[in-house]
Design a protein around this motif. Sequence first.
Motif, PDB file in Angstrom:
ATOM      1  N   GLY A 233       0.893  -1.236   0.011  1.00  0.00           N
ATOM      2  CA  GLY A 233       0.183  -0.098   0.119  1.00  0.00           C
ATOM      3  C   GLY A 233       0.603   1.138  -0.228  1.00  0.00           C
ATOM      4  O   GLY A 233       0.387   2.320  -0.570  1.00  0.00           O
ATOM      5  N   GLU A 234       1.953   1.282   0.689  1.00  0.00           N
ATOM      6  CA  GLU A 234       2.967   2.234   0.947  1.00  0.00           C
ATOM      7  C   GLU A 234       3.569   2.599  -0.491  1.00  0.00           C
ATOM      8  O   GLU A 234       3.736   3.784  -1.008  1.00  0.00           O
ATOM      9  N   ALA A 235       3.978   1.513  -1.044  1.00  0.00           N
ATOM     10  CA  ALA A 235       4.827   1.474  -2.348  1.00  0.00           C
ATOM     11  C   ALA A 235       3.761   1.957  -3.340  1.00  0.00           C
ATOM     12  O   ALA A 235       4.145   2.780  -4.123  1.00  0.00           O
ATOM     13  N   ILE A 236       2.603   1.655  -3.371  1.00  0.00           N
ATOM     14  CA  ILE A 236       1.566   2.242  -4.348  1.00  0.00           C
ATOM     15  C   ILE A 236       1.292   3.594  -4.258  1.00  0.00           C
ATOM     16  O   ILE A 236       1.338   4.297  -5.158  1.00  0.00           O
ATOM     17  N   ALA A 237       1.207   4.107  -3.051  1.00  0.00           N
ATOM     18  CA  ALA A 237       0.973   5.638  -2.814  1.00  0.00           C
ATOM     19  C   ALA A 237       2.240   6.338  -3.131  1.00  0.00           C
ATOM     20  O   ALA A 237       2.095   7.310  -3.823  1.00  0.00           O
ATOM     21  N   ILE A 238       3.476   5.920  -2.769  1.00  0.00           N
ATOM     22  CA  ILE A 238       4.548   6.710  -3.142  1.00  0.00           C
ATOM     23  C   ILE A 238       4.730   6.624  -4.529  1.00  0.00           C
ATOM     24  O   ILE A 238       5.143   7.550  -5.462  1.00  0.00           O
ATOM     25  N   GLY A 239       4.409   5.500  -5.524  1.00  0.00           N
ATOM     26  CA  GLY A 239       4.607   5.526  -7.015  1.00  0.00           C
ATOM     27  C   GLY A 239       3.426   6.588  -7.606  1.00  0.00           C
ATOM     28  O   GLY A 239       3.820   7.189  -8.571  1.00  0.00           O
ATOM     29  N   ILE A 240       2.195   6.539  -6.879  1.00  0.00           N
ATOM     30  CA  ILE A 240       1.274   7.380  -7.579  1.00  0.00           C
ATOM     31  C   ILE A 240       1.816   8.803  -7.194  1.00  0.00           C
ATOM     32  O   ILE A 240       1.654   9.825  -8.111  1.00  0.00           O
ATOM     33  N   LEU A 241       2.099   9.334  -6.087  1.00  0.00           N
ATOM     34  CA  LEU A 241       2.794  10.432  -5.710  1.00  0.00           C
ATOM     35  C   LEU A 241       3.769  10.739  -6.737  1.00  0.00           C
ATOM     36  O   LEU A 241       4.010  12.012  -7.360  1.00  0.00           O
ATOM     37  N   SER A 242       4.728   9.958  -6.959  1.00  0.00           N
ATOM     38  CA  SER A 242       5.979  10.285  -7.688  1.00  0.00           C
ATOM     39  C   SER A 242       5.277  10.267  -9.503  1.00  0.00           C
ATOM     40  O   SER A 242       5.876  11.277 -10.061  1.00  0.00           O
ATOM     41  N   GLY A 243       4.439   9.657  -9.641  1.00  0.00           N
ATOM     42  CA  GLY A 243       3.903   9.729 -11.187  1.00  0.00           C
ATOM     43  C   GLY A 243       3.163  11.160 -11.168  1.00  0.00           C
ATOM     44  O   GLY A 243       3.364  11.897 -12.153  1.00  0.00           O
ATOM     45  N   ILE A 244       2.594  11.774 -10.241  1.00  0.00           N
ATOM     46  CA  ILE A 244       1.865  12.945 -10.195  1.00  0.00           C
ATOM     47  C   ILE A 244       3.177  14.067 -10.243  1.00  0.00           C
ATOM     48  O   ILE A 244       2.684  15.009 -11.141  1.00  0.00           O
ATOM     49  N   LEU A 245       4.003  13.881  -9.528  1.00  0.00           N
ATOM     50  CA  LEU A 245       5.065  14.585  -9.411  1.00  0.00           C
ATOM     51  C   LEU A 245       5.707  14.974 -10.754  1.00  0.00           C
ATOM     52  O   LEU A 245       6.023  16.045 -11.195  1.00  0.00           O
ATOM     53  N   PHE A 246       6.080  13.566 -11.388  1.00  0.00           N
ATOM     54  CA  PHE A 246       6.531  13.847 -12.934  1.00  0.00           C
ATOM     55  C   PHE A 246       5.647  14.619 -13.642  1.00  0.00           C
ATOM     56  O   PHE A 246       6.257  15.552 -14.491  1.00  0.00           O
ATOM     57  N   VAL A 247       4.427  14.565 -13.940  1.00  0.00           N
ATOM     58  CA  VAL A 247       3.585  15.205 -14.559  1.00  0.00           C
ATOM     59  C   VAL A 247       3.374  16.738 -14.235  1.00  0.00           C
ATOM     60  O   VAL A 247       3.568  17.606 -15.244  1.00  0.00           O
ATOM     61  N   LEU A 248       3.410  17.016 -13.086  1.00  0.00           N
ATOM     62  CA  LEU A 248       3.379  18.484 -12.771  1.00  0.00           C
ATOM     63  C   LEU A 248       4.691  19.357 -12.967  1.00  0.00           C
ATOM     64  O   LEU A 248       4.687  20.326 -13.528  1.00  0.00           O
ATOM     65  N   ILE A 249       5.733  18.480 -12.699  1.00  0.00           N
ATOM     66  CA  ILE A 249       7.103  19.290 -13.125  1.00  0.00           C
ATOM     67  C   ILE A 249       7.166  19.403 -14.704  1.00  0.00           C
ATOM     68  O   ILE A 249       7.792  20.525 -15.076  1.00  0.00           O
ATOM     69  N   SER A 250       6.574  18.468 -15.300  1.00  0.00           N
ATOM     70  CA  SER A 250       6.584  18.552 -16.849  1.00  0.00           C
ATOM     71  C   SER A 250       5.796  19.651 -17.356  1.00  0.00           C
ATOM     72  O   SER A 250       6.306  20.674 -18.193  1.00  0.00           O
ATOM     73  N   ILE A 251       4.788  19.663 -16.712  1.00  0.00           N
ATOM     74  CA  ILE A 251       3.749  20.890 -17.117  1.00  0.00           C
ATOM     75  C   ILE A 251       4.375  22.327 -16.853  1.00  0.00           C
ATOM     76  O   ILE A 251       4.390  23.137 -17.427  1.00  0.00           O
ATOM     77  N   LEU A 252       5.088  22.534 -15.467  1.00  0.00           N
ATOM     78  CA  LEU A 252       5.456  23.531 -15.221  1.00  0.00           C
ATOM     79  C   LEU A 252       6.759  23.923 -15.959  1.00  0.00           C
ATOM     80  O   LEU A 252       7.071  25.125 -16.536  1.00  0.00           O
TER      81      LEU A 252
END
Length: 150
Positions: A116-135
């Motif tokens: 569960g923790e690994a999935i949550a960290i993976g999702i947050l990391s994926g969102i972070l990749f998208v947000l940084i790319s958009i910025l």
Amino acid sequence: MKQHRLSVQKVFSLHKRTIKIIFMIITSVTLFISGYLVSSNLLTKQISDSEFEFYEQVARNVYEQGEKVIYEVPDGVTLERTSTSITISSKGTNRGKVTANLQNGELIFTRNEERGEAIAIGILSGILFVLISILLWIGIPYFYEKSKRK
């Protein structure tokens, strides 16, 4: 041939915004998946079966040491002991732990892979990749235009 080229250009000009939106969606999904995979494969690796067995052996050794104040624990291992359980986990970025509980005079081991923790960290990391790319996508042209005006 020239007439066909004109019709393709007309279709492209009519659907230019839709094409951009589809491109942005595909790029965002790709970036999200990349971030998730980087997180799950590099940031938090799951411990192997041999490491689970090693942690179980460490828990047995700690139990056999009795009620000492200081316990012998191998390097790279974290020990948490309460009156009812012994929890052994990795100090590094590996995820997973072994919990030993005493029931009827026998140690019962429970393996926790912490998915569960690994999935949550993976999702947050994926969102972070998208947000940084958009910025970056928005910010670079903005700063380029701003520096060009000066």
